[in-house]
Design a protein around this motif. Structure first.
Motif, PDB file in Angstrom:
ATOM      1  N   TRP A  71       0.827  -1.204   0.000  1.00  0.00           N
ATOM      2  CA  TRP A  71       0.000   0.000   0.000  1.00  0.00           C
ATOM      3  C   TRP A  71       0.865   1.258   0.000  1.00  0.00           C
ATOM      4  O   TRP A  71       0.600   2.213  -0.724  1.00  0.00           O
ATOM      5  CB  TRP A  71      -0.925  -0.013   1.211  1.00  0.00           C
ATOM      6  CG  TRP A  71      -1.605   1.295   1.472  1.00  0.00           C
ATOM      7  CD1 TRP A  71      -1.243   2.253   2.367  1.00  0.00           C
ATOM      8  CD2 TRP A  71      -2.762   1.804   0.799  1.00  0.00           C
ATOM      9  NE1 TRP A  71      -2.102   3.319   2.314  1.00  0.00           N
ATOM     10  CE2 TRP A  71      -3.048   3.079   1.350  1.00  0.00           C
ATOM     11  CE3 TRP A  71      -3.587   1.307  -0.210  1.00  0.00           C
ATOM     12  CZ2 TRP A  71      -4.108   3.841   0.925  1.00  0.00           C
ATOM     13  CZ3 TRP A  71      -4.658   2.087  -0.635  1.00  0.00           C
ATOM     14  CH2 TRP A  71      -4.906   3.332  -0.077  1.00  0.00           C
ATOM     15  N   ASN A  74       2.661   1.479  -3.550  1.00  0.00           N
ATOM     16  CA  ASN A  74       1.782   1.768  -4.686  1.00  0.00           C
ATOM     17  C   ASN A  74       0.339   1.463  -4.304  1.00  0.00           C
ATOM     18  O   ASN A  74      -0.151   0.344  -4.483  1.00  0.00           O
ATOM     19  CB  ASN A  74       2.198   0.936  -5.904  1.00  0.00           C
ATOM     20  CG  ASN A  74       1.530   1.425  -7.184  1.00  0.00           C
ATOM     21  OD1 ASN A  74       0.454   1.986  -7.155  1.00  0.00           O
ATOM     22  ND2 ASN A  74       2.193   1.205  -8.312  1.00  0.00           N
ATOM     23  N   ASN A  75      -0.349   2.477  -3.773  1.00  0.00           N
ATOM     24  CA  ASN A  75      -1.712   2.264  -3.274  1.00  0.00           C
ATOM     25  C   ASN A  75      -2.703   1.958  -4.383  1.00  0.00           C
ATOM     26  O   ASN A  75      -3.709   1.293  -4.151  1.00  0.00           O
ATOM     27  CB  ASN A  75      -2.161   3.491  -2.472  1.00  0.00           C
ATOM     28  CG  ASN A  75      -2.130   4.761  -3.305  1.00  0.00           C
ATOM     29  OD1 ASN A  75      -3.118   5.129  -3.910  1.00  0.00           O
ATOM     30  ND2 ASN A  75      -0.988   5.461  -3.333  1.00  0.00           N
ATOM     31  N   SER A  76      -2.424   2.423  -5.608  1.00  0.00           N
ATOM     32  CA  SER A  76      -3.355   2.187  -6.710  1.00  0.00           C
ATOM     33  C   SER A  76      -3.527   0.706  -6.998  1.00  0.00           C
ATOM     34  O   SER A  76      -4.633   0.230  -7.268  1.00  0.00           O
ATOM     35  CB  SER A  76      -2.875   2.912  -7.969  1.00  0.00           C
ATOM     36  OG  SER A  76      -2.806   4.304  -7.758  1.00  0.00           O
ATOM     37  N   VAL A  78      -3.124  -1.761  -4.870  1.00  0.00           N
ATOM     38  CA  VAL A  78      -3.866  -2.382  -3.774  1.00  0.00           C
ATOM     39  C   VAL A  78      -5.358  -2.103  -3.921  1.00  0.00           C
ATOM     40  O   VAL A  78      -6.195  -2.992  -3.705  1.00  0.00           O
ATOM     41  CB  VAL A  78      -3.343  -1.874  -2.412  1.00  0.00           C
ATOM     42  CG1 VAL A  78      -4.175  -2.443  -1.276  1.00  0.00           C
ATOM     43  CG2 VAL A  78      -1.875  -2.249  -2.234  1.00  0.00           C
ATOM     44  N   PHE A  86      -8.828  -0.956   2.300  1.00  0.00           N
ATOM     45  CA  PHE A  86      -8.215   0.171   1.607  1.00  0.00           C
ATOM     46  C   PHE A  86      -9.174   0.816   0.605  1.00  0.00           C
ATOM     47  O   PHE A  86      -9.087   2.022   0.356  1.00  0.00           O
ATOM     48  CB  PHE A  86      -6.926  -0.282   0.916  1.00  0.00           C
ATOM     49  CG  PHE A  86      -5.784  -0.490   1.869  1.00  0.00           C
ATOM     50  CD1 PHE A  86      -5.279   0.558   2.610  1.00  0.00           C
ATOM     51  CD2 PHE A  86      -5.240  -1.753   2.060  1.00  0.00           C
ATOM     52  CE1 PHE A  86      -4.228   0.376   3.501  1.00  0.00           C
ATOM     53  CE2 PHE A  86      -4.193  -1.950   2.945  1.00  0.00           C
ATOM     54  CZ  PHE A  86      -3.694  -0.884   3.672  1.00  0.00           C
ATOM     55  N   TYR A  90     -10.082   4.683   0.804  1.00  0.00           N
ATOM     56  CA  TYR A  90      -9.960   5.513  -0.400  1.00  0.00           C
ATOM     57  C   TYR A  90     -11.251   6.302  -0.635  1.00  0.00           C
ATOM     58  O   TYR A  90     -11.227   7.502  -0.925  1.00  0.00           O
ATOM     59  CB  TYR A  90      -9.643   4.612  -1.590  1.00  0.00           C
ATOM     60  CG  TYR A  90      -9.576   5.310  -2.925  1.00  0.00           C
ATOM     61  CD1 TYR A  90      -8.566   6.225  -3.222  1.00  0.00           C
ATOM     62  CD2 TYR A  90     -10.514   5.032  -3.916  1.00  0.00           C
ATOM     63  CE1 TYR A  90      -8.494   6.850  -4.452  1.00  0.00           C
ATOM     64  CE2 TYR A  90     -10.455   5.655  -5.152  1.00  0.00           C
ATOM     65  CZ  TYR A  90      -9.447   6.565  -5.410  1.00  0.00           C
ATOM     66  OH  TYR A  90      -9.381   7.191  -6.635  1.00  0.00           O
ATOM     67  N   VAL A 100       2.810   7.679  -4.291  1.00  0.00           N
ATOM     68  CA  VAL A 100       3.469   6.365  -4.304  1.00  0.00           C
ATOM     69  C   VAL A 100       4.927   6.539  -3.891  1.00  0.00           C
ATOM     70  O   VAL A 100       5.551   7.558  -4.170  1.00  0.00           O
ATOM     71  CB  VAL A 100       3.381   5.712  -5.699  1.00  0.00           C
ATOM     72  CG1 VAL A 100       1.944   5.418  -6.058  1.00  0.00           C
ATOM     73  CG2 VAL A 100       4.011   6.605  -6.766  1.00  0.00           C
TER      74      VAL A 100
END
Length: 420
Positions: A71, A74-76, A78, A86, A90, A100
């Motif tokens: 996360w 690179n949270n995108s 996840v 998450f 979000y 990121v």
């Protein structure tokens, strides 16, 4: 004559090793705090919500260590995987993607998490008290301590050299071996060279540090003619920043609001009844008296409830200043880029007297451009339509070779973008 060079070399290297190890252990102990400040502090606080959620207890909420690391990097990805926690996080934060951090290693992320886990809220210092927030020495105090210790070690090393030289002469005289008189300290070329080099390096360091900091005013906090508390207005009363600084949404400058904007509220609010307010030096502020200063500036008589026509301009002191050759547009960041005010101005809702929270240097801006994602237009028609011209990035996102676009990708590092 006795050759001092091997002895001097050995002692010098030993002292250097001690200093390096001392500073190394100090930096290692502070890695978590430093990494947090460099990467997280812009949007997060440990114990309260900021631009992003408070981080205290994150390891309790996310038990999977690998997932938490993914996360942060690179949270995108996840979110795309559909992780319930998450995705809800979000959505709760208005679908604002987190920056990121693919450059962070596992040990570095662990150091940040340890800092968050062990974090203790700082205790307010009494007026005139020095040191860190917990009453102990702060980082600057540590630096001074290590500098003093290094100097003491160097002096001891030179004294030991002189003692060793004299002992060698005594031993040689006792054995009947001819030997010359020890060279006095102030005439020893080796000593003189080492001291000269040391002073040259120290002077060069402070000169370079001073030159780099020239014109910067981080932590600058002037006393304003009227004590205006952002904590009371933007924090407690939750007045939107754009109510007073509307130009930040429409134009280049945020501008200081006119006294008429203040009077929109203070026509009816003529006394302060909130929690006590204190200046940085600990003295209490009389909020009602500060409101009277606004009336005087506006030429308003609160007793007769009418304007007198005798106005006095408020001489506000500018805090955030950029060089004349730098172009910065507030609307481009606030409106198009959706950058939160706190990103540059710090936790403004917790400040009574505003200070410059960020250094506003070129390096600081460049790093932000490298890390900040733009509101890129996608196939669903969401995002900023301007970015639809970047066909290459759209194709890369479709192909899965790219998951986001940063300001740097769209020319945010080009010189002419910020400089005339």
């Amino acid at each position: 004559m006795i050759d001092h060079r091997p002895i001097v070399k050995g002692i010098f290297l030993s002292a250097l090793l001690i200093v390096v190890l001392s500073f190394g252990s100090k930096l290692a102990a502070q890695d978590g705090a430093k990494l947090f400040q460099d990467n997280c502090a812009t949007c997060h606080k440990v114990d309260k919500d900021l631009t992003g959620p408070a981080l205290k207890g994150i390891e309790d909420r996310v038990k999977d260590k690998k997932l938490l690391h993914d996360w942060i990097r690179n949270n995108s990805k996840v979110i795309a995987s559909g992780n319930k926690y998450f995705v809800e996080l979000y959505n709760k934060w208005n679908k604002t993607p987190m920056n990121v951090f693919p450059q962070l290693t596992d040990p570095e992320i662990d150091a940040i998490l340890k800092y968050v886990r062990d974090y203790k809220a700082p205790v307010a210092k009494a007026p005139g008290e020095t040191g860190g927030p917990d009453g102990k020495m702060g980082p600057n105090d540590d630096a001074i301590l290590y500098g003093v210790l290094t100097l003491i070690l160097a002096v001891v090393a030179f004294i030991m050299l002189q003692v060793n030289s004299n002992l060698r002469k005594l031993a040689a005289d006792k054995e009947g071996t001819p030997s010359g008189e020890p060279i006095p300290f102030y005439r020893n070329k080796t000593y003189i060279t080492m001291i000269t080099l040391f002073l040259f390096v120290v002077a060069g360091f402070f000169f370079a540090k001073g030159a780099i900091s020239l014109g910067r005013q981080k932590a600058y906090q002037p006393e304003q003619p009227i004590f205006y508390s952002h904590k009371v207005h933007a924090g407690t009363n939750q007045i939107n920043c754009l109510y007073c600084h509307g130009s930040a949404w429409e134009g280049k400058h945020a501008t200081i609001p006119s006294v008429n904007v203040c009077m929109n509220c203070h026509l009816t609010i003529n006394e302060y009844t909130g929690d006590p307010i204190h200046r940085e030096d600990g003295t209490e502020v009389n909020g009602t008296e500060e409101i009277k200063k606004i009336y005087k500036a506006a030429g308003y008589d609160p007793v007769k409830k009418q304007y007198t026509g005798k106005t006095e301009p408020i001489q506000w002191i500018k805090i955030h200043s950029l060089p004349d050759h730098v172009y910065f547009n507030h609307s481009q960041h606030v409106r198009a880029g959706k950058v939160q005010c706190q990103t540059c101005h710090g936790e403004i809702t917790a400040m009574h007297e505003v200070y410059q929270a960020s250094e506003l240097s070129m390096g600081w801006c460049v790093n932000c451009h490298r890390e900040t994602k733009v509101d890129f237009n996608n196939d669903k028609g969401e995002g900023n339509k301007f970015y639809s011209i970047y066909e290459k990035y759209h194709n890369e996102i479709k192909a899965g070779t790219r998951d986001s676009v940063t300001v740097a990708d769209i020319g945010g590092l080009e010189c002419q973008k910020c400089h005339y």
